[in-house]
Scaffold this active site. Structure first.
Site, PDB file in Angstrom:
ATOM      1  CB  CYS A  22      -8.894  21.513   7.130  1.00  0.00           C
ATOM      2  SG  CYS A  22      -7.587  20.826   7.687  1.00  0.00           S
ATOM      3  CB  CYS A  29      -8.344  17.770  13.472  1.00  0.00           C
ATOM      4  SG  CYS A  29      -9.698  18.805  13.003  1.00  0.00           S
TER       5      CYS A  29
END
Ligand code: FES
Length: 141
Positions: free
Chosen positions: A34, A103
């Site tokens: 990301c 994440c």
């Protein structure tokens, strides 16, 4: 519910946010998936992590996992901090939605990078395999 209470708690009240000015090790990593980044600071005394702080330009899940990760390595020997896996952090948070698992990799990698920096600064020998760039164990990216 999408996020566990623990995730929401650590997201709303992240522990150990900030920076350590005279840190003994600093790790900065980016998430390949990301583009978010994470910076982790550690203070080490007698091989034990006596303080740890983090800053991130990352999403809520990155904040929650880093916050939990700092709590899990605080007061631990650096070798033990290196063993911390993103899986263990996710478990400690009672899980993350599948599409947010990547994440949690940011937190694990930032801890490792900070320890590596500490080793490098102090001329401590280590097995480079420990810091091999891994792929995300969940999404294999
Ligand atoms: Fe980038 Fe979560 S979306 S760290």
């Amino acid at each position: 519910m999408l996020y566990s209470e623990k995730v929401m708690d650590h997201f709303r009240n992240p522990r150990n946010v900030g920076e350590i000015e005279d840190a003994d090790g600093i790790g900065e990593v980016g998430n390949a998936k990301c583009g978010d980044i994470m910076k982790m600071y550690i203070k080490v005394r007698d091989n034990v992590i006596v303080d740890v702080k983090f800053n991130t330009f990352g999403c809520g899940s990155a904040i929650a996992t880093s916050s939990m990760a700092t709590e899990m390595i605080m007061g631990k020997p650096v070798e033990e901090a290196l063993q911390l896996s993103n899986k263990a952090v996710v478990e400690a948070l009672d899980g993350l939605p599948a599409h947010k698992l990547h994440c949690s990799v940011l937190a694990e990698e930032a801890v490792k990078a900070a320890v590596k920096d500490y080793y490098d600064r102090n001329g401590i020998a280590y097995d480079p395999e420990l810091f091999r760039e891994g792929e995300c164990p969940h999404c294999h990216e």
